[in-house]
Design a protein around this motif. Structure first.
Motif, PDB file in Angstrom:
ATOM      1  N   UNK A 107     -16.728   1.230   0.426  1.00 40.22           N
ATOM      2  CA  UNK A 107     -15.728   1.761  -0.501  1.00 40.22           C
ATOM      3  C   UNK A 107     -14.467   2.172   0.244  1.00 40.22           C
ATOM      4  N   UNK A 108     -14.642   2.785   1.414  1.00 42.53           N
ATOM      5  CA  UNK A 108     -13.492   3.189   2.224  1.00 42.53           C
ATOM      6  C   UNK A 108     -12.547   2.019   2.466  1.00 42.53           C
TER       7      UNK A 108
ATOM      8  N   UNK B 211      -8.673   1.816   1.705  1.00 46.14           N
ATOM      9  CA  UNK B 211      -7.802   1.900   2.884  1.00 46.14           C
ATOM     10  C   UNK B 211      -6.834   0.728   2.976  1.00 46.14           C
ATOM     11  N   UNK B 212      -7.247  -0.446   2.508  1.00 50.22           N
ATOM     12  CA  UNK B 212      -6.373  -1.626   2.595  1.00 50.22           C
ATOM     13  C   UNK B 212      -5.123  -1.473   1.742  1.00 50.22           C
ATOM     14  N   UNK B 213      -5.143  -0.515   0.802  1.00 48.93           N
ATOM     15  CA  UNK B 213      -3.950  -0.278  -0.006  1.00 48.93           C
ATOM     16  C   UNK B 213      -2.769   0.173   0.846  1.00 48.93           C
ATOM     17  N   UNK B 214      -3.055   0.732   2.012  1.00 47.16           N
ATOM     18  CA  UNK B 214      -1.962   1.168   2.874  1.00 47.16           C
ATOM     19  C   UNK B 214      -1.086  -0.007   3.294  1.00 47.16           C
ATOM     20  N   UNK B 215      -1.695  -1.171   3.486  1.00 50.47           N
ATOM     21  CA  UNK B 215      -0.909  -2.349   3.838  1.00 50.47           C
ATOM     22  C   UNK B 215       0.028  -2.737   2.701  1.00 50.47           C
ATOM     23  N   UNK B 216      -0.432  -2.567   1.474  1.00 54.93           N
ATOM     24  CA  UNK B 216       0.391  -2.906   0.309  1.00 54.93           C
ATOM     25  C   UNK B 216       1.555  -1.930   0.160  1.00 54.93           C
ATOM     26  N   UNK B 217       1.268  -0.640   0.311  1.00 53.66           N
ATOM     27  CA  UNK B 217       2.274   0.393   0.050  1.00 53.66           C
ATOM     28  C   UNK B 217       3.062   0.809   1.284  1.00 53.66           C
TER      29      UNK B 217
ATOM     30  N   UNK C 264       2.376   3.088   3.424  1.00 56.44           N
ATOM     31  CA  UNK C 264       2.479   4.540   3.238  1.00 56.44           C
ATOM     32  C   UNK C 264       2.527   5.307   4.548  1.00 56.44           C
ATOM     33  N   UNK C 265       1.650   4.945   5.492  1.00 53.11           N
ATOM     34  CA  UNK C 265       1.547   5.678   6.753  1.00 53.11           C
ATOM     35  C   UNK C 265       1.327   4.690   7.895  1.00 53.11           C
ATOM     36  N   UNK C 266       1.404   5.214   9.102  1.00 60.37           N
ATOM     37  CA  UNK C 266       0.997   4.475  10.286  1.00 60.37           C
ATOM     38  C   UNK C 266      -0.452   4.888  10.574  1.00 60.37           C
ATOM     39  N   UNK C 267      -1.391   3.998  10.243  1.00 61.85           N
ATOM     40  CA  UNK C 267      -2.802   4.359  10.363  1.00 61.85           C
ATOM     41  C   UNK C 267      -3.206   4.659  11.803  1.00 61.85           C
ATOM     42  N   UNK C 268      -2.494   4.111  12.778  1.00 64.42           N
ATOM     43  CA  UNK C 268      -2.851   4.347  14.177  1.00 64.42           C
ATOM     44  C   UNK C 268      -2.695   5.815  14.568  1.00 64.42           C
TER      45      UNK C 268
END
Length: 222
Positions: free
Chosen positions: A152-153, A157-163, A165-169
């Motif tokens: 589920x995560x 979480x892949x929505x971040x690539x679309x939006x 929103x943040x730098x996941x690193x």
């Protein structure tokens, strides 16, 4: 009857349930539901009155919704408080962090976007910081291997690539988990299914079924 998962596209939160079905190894079918048009149709509402995905139809014809319930059913696990805790966080705080960003791309006015986008980015950052703390240096969200929580995560979480929103690193443990899951065959299968690309199942996938055919199985007029 083969169980059916009705999943939403594009970018549906039902993604994790596809991954979980692949991990389970048991036979299943998929029903592709286009958002926002088909998911709010009268035909689909006969399966899910809320007009949301995912929806799951069991082998004996029971129909129910909500990601956590579907994931629990697929996993067939006994009660696990730690898993329930993590699923609750993911389906509320983590999912909810992206809500303002989805509102911004779903017909919001420019004035509303000026509020929603910065608000969403703050919420996503906060949710990632919380998840970083919950991971506490572990490789997986719960236990020593991947679970339905990890499935589920990734779908959220892949929505971040679309939006963007943040730098996941900036959240090393979360970033490592995301990158690890991105290489998982079930995750790659689910991504290919969503994008209607050639997809190789671990063996459980029995093809797609139309909404009309699924309703006919239940003797519900389409």
């Amino acid at each position: 009857m083969t169980p059916i998962l009705f999943y939403g596209v594009p970018e549906g939160c039902s993604f994790g349930a596809i991954v979980a079905l692949e991990w389970s190894g048991r036979p299943y079918q998929l029903g592709r539901i286009q958002m926002p048009d088909q998911v709010t149709s009268e035909a689909y509402r006969r399966l899910n009155p809320l007009g949301e995905t995912p929806t799951f139809m069991t082998a004996d014809g029971q129909v129910f919704s909500q990601s956590a319930a579907i994931l629990r059913h697929i996993a067939g696990n006994p009660a696990d408080p730690r898993l329930d805790e993590m699923l609750s966080f993911l389906t509320t705080s983590y999912f909810g962090g992206f809500s303002p960003l989805w509102q911004a791309v779903e017909g919001a006015s420019e004035a509303d976007k000026a509020f929603l986008i910065p608000s969403g980015r703050r919420k996503v950052a906060r949710a990632h910081a919380q998840l970083e703390a919950l991971l506490a240096g572990r490789d997986w969200l719960v236990g020593d291997g991947p679970t339905i929580a990890d499935a589920y995560f990734f779908g959220i979480a892949r929505w971040n690539e679309f939006h963007q929103a943040i730098d996941r690193s900036a959240y090393p443990a979360v970033d490592r988990l995301y990158r690890r899951l991105a290489q998982d065959p079930a995750v790659r299968f689910a991504l290919a299914i969503e994008h209607e690309e050639p997809a190789t199942s671990a063996g459980g996938f029995r093809g797609h079924v139309s909404l009309e055919d699924a309703l006919a199985r239940l003797a519900v007029p389409a």
